[in-house]
Design an enzyme around this catalytic site. Structure first.
Site, PDB file in Angstrom:
ATOM      1  N   TYR A 159       0.279  -9.803  -0.560  1.00  0.00           N
ATOM      2  CA  TYR A 159       1.118  -8.788   0.091  1.00  0.00           C
ATOM      3  C   TYR A 159       0.277  -7.577   0.488  1.00  0.00           C
ATOM      4  CZ  TYR A 159       4.331  -4.837   0.425  1.00  0.00           C
ATOM      5  OH  TYR A 159       4.994  -3.711   0.842  1.00  0.00           O
TER       6      TYR A 159
ATOM      7  N   VAL B  50      11.308  -1.638 -10.314  1.00  0.00           N
ATOM      8  CA  VAL B  50      11.546  -1.320 -11.721  1.00  0.00           C
ATOM      9  C   VAL B  50      12.802  -0.475 -11.879  1.00  0.00           C
ATOM     10  CG1 VAL B  50      10.029   0.720 -11.707  1.00  0.00           C
ATOM     11  CG2 VAL B  50      10.508  -0.458 -13.846  1.00  0.00           C
TER      12      VAL B  50
ATOM     13  N   ALA C 249      10.584  -4.148   8.953  1.00  0.00           N
ATOM     14  CA  ALA C 249      10.812  -5.547   8.589  1.00  0.00           C
ATOM     15  C   ALA C 249       9.564  -6.142   7.944  1.00  0.00           C
ATOM     16  CB  ALA C 249      11.200  -6.353   9.824  1.00  0.00           C
TER      17      ALA C 249
ATOM     18  N   ARG D 150       1.159  -6.696 -19.663  1.00  0.00           N
ATOM     19  CA  ARG D 150       0.936  -7.863 -18.810  1.00  0.00           C
ATOM     20  C   ARG D 150      -0.422  -7.746 -18.128  1.00  0.00           C
ATOM     21  NH1 ARG D 150       6.518  -7.726 -15.444  1.00  0.00           N
ATOM     22  NH2 ARG D 150       5.699  -5.630 -15.127  1.00  0.00           N
TER      23      ARG D 150
ATOM     24  N   ASP E 172      14.994 -12.581  14.201  1.00  0.00           N
ATOM     25  CA  ASP E 172      13.785 -12.533  13.376  1.00  0.00           C
ATOM     26  C   ASP E 172      12.639 -11.928  14.183  1.00  0.00           C
ATOM     27  OD1 ASP E 172      11.243 -13.630  12.047  1.00  0.00           O
ATOM     28  OD2 ASP E 172      12.803 -14.283  10.649  1.00  0.00           O
TER      29      ASP E 172
ATOM     30  N   GLN F 171       8.135  -8.999   4.400  1.00  0.00           N
ATOM     31  CA  GLN F 171       8.265  -9.642   3.100  1.00  0.00           C
ATOM     32  C   GLN F 171       7.660  -8.633   2.124  1.00  0.00           C
ATOM     33  OE1 GLN F 171       8.213 -11.026  -0.304  1.00  0.00           O
ATOM     34  NE2 GLN F 171       6.054 -11.074   0.340  1.00  0.00           N
TER      35      GLN F 171
ATOM     36  N   ILE G 154      15.303   0.799   2.747  1.00  0.00           N
ATOM     37  CA  ILE G 154      14.748   2.017   3.344  1.00  0.00           C
ATOM     38  C   ILE G 154      15.369   2.256   4.714  1.00  0.00           C
ATOM     39  CG2 ILE G 154      12.650   3.108   4.241  1.00  0.00           C
ATOM     40  CD1 ILE G 154      11.100   1.686   1.997  1.00  0.00           C
TER      41      ILE G 154
END
Length: 307
Positions: free
Chosen positions: A141, A184, A74, A265, A52, A76, A12
């Site tokens: 998350y 996906v 930034a 799933r 970082d 995860q 992004i």
């Protein structure tokens, strides 16, 4: 306006830097540890600081540069990884954010824009989802993103920092990696480019709200002028089924498209779309990219890069 874009060398971020680079009203510094970003995503002449967000060394950067605004991308971003490594997810997404916010407070940054996620809503069937709904994330998350929003709200209330929380739908586009929430599309790109069959879990009628990264970048840029504390979905408000997504891929890779259906799933959300009324009202931004064209751009870029 002097900006710091954290995570700017990522997917992004690369679209945002491209947009900002064409506007001489912005001086941009990029902060990225290059764990998932790439130097080549940073336009020539734009400064890249490799560090970082959790590091104490970034204070010197804030002290020196006197930023007007910070765009905090930034993070995860992989939901499965957060389930397997909740400690690291928390350290990056929360401790990293707090480190950035403390420097914003100390060095009087006026505005912070934050990349949140549709994951904060969880499995809510009140589609299209609007910003005032109760949040019930289903992953670590999602929890760190929800908690981040509260930190940002309180930093605004205590220190007057203008804040925009952007809740992104499923973002896709050129330079996308294979992780993250819009993955996906890139997974389909990878399989099709390799001539492999695509596996769809369920009947393919499950829906997502796919928003093009260039439209996300336009929303972020518009958010730089916002004041107060705002929470805004960035989305098309349109439900696209996996079968419809495959139809878009079929037009660009028809000779390679082989689809296999498997059992649903457990835990997968069936319907998802976010209201974009607030995006239009507050920022006067309406996503422009049509899915067919966006998929074509994304797939051809993937093939060109030879991933």
């Amino acid at each position: 306006m002097k900006l710091l874009v954290t995570g700017g060398a990522g997917f992004i971020g690369s679209h945002l830097l491209e947009l900002l680079n064409s506007d001489k009203n912005y001086e941009v510094v990029v902060l990225d540890n290059l764990s998932s970003g790439f130097r080549e995503n940073v336009p020539q002449g734009m400064r890249l600081v490799v560090a970082d967000i959790r590091s104490q060394e970034i204070e010197a950067l804030f002290q020196k540069e006197n930023f007007d605004a910070v765009v905090h991308l930034a993070a995860q971003t992989m939901v499965p990884y957060s389930i397997e490594h909740p400690d690291e997810d928390c350290e990056i997404n929360l401790a990293g954010l707090i480190n950035v916010l403390e420097n914003c407070r100390k060095y009087r940054v006026k505005t912070v824009l934050f990349a949140s996620s549709a994951a904060v809503y969880g499995n809510n069937e009140n589609v299209p989802l609007h910003e005032d709904l109760a949040l019930m994330p289903m992953s670590f998350y999602g929890i760190t993103k929800m908690t981040s929003e509260h930190y940002l709200r309180v930093y605004h209330e205590l220190y007057g920092i203008n804040t925009v929380v952007f809740r992104f739908a499923n973002v896709y586009g050129e330079r996308q990696g294979e992780g993250g929430e819009g993955g996906v599309v890139s997974i389909f790109c990878k399989l099709l480019a390799a001539g492999k069959a695509v596996t769809v879990y369920g009947n393919g009628e499950q829906t997502r709200d796919f928003v093009y990264a260039g439209d996300v970048a336009a929303a972020i840029k518009a958010g730089l002028a916002a004041r107060g504390y705002q929470t805004i979905n960035v989305s098309t408000e349109h439900e696209t089924s996996v079968n419809q997504l495959l139809g878009a891929f079929a037009e660009v890779a028809a000779d390679k498209l082989e689809v296999r259906y498997a059992e649903t799933r457990q835990g997968d959300i069936f319907r998802s779309a976010l209201s974009n009324a607030r995006l239009k009202e507050i920022l006067a931004v309406t996503p422009q990219m049509q899915l067919k064209e966006g998929i074509q751009k994304t797939y051809h870029d993937y093939v060109k890069r030879g991933k």
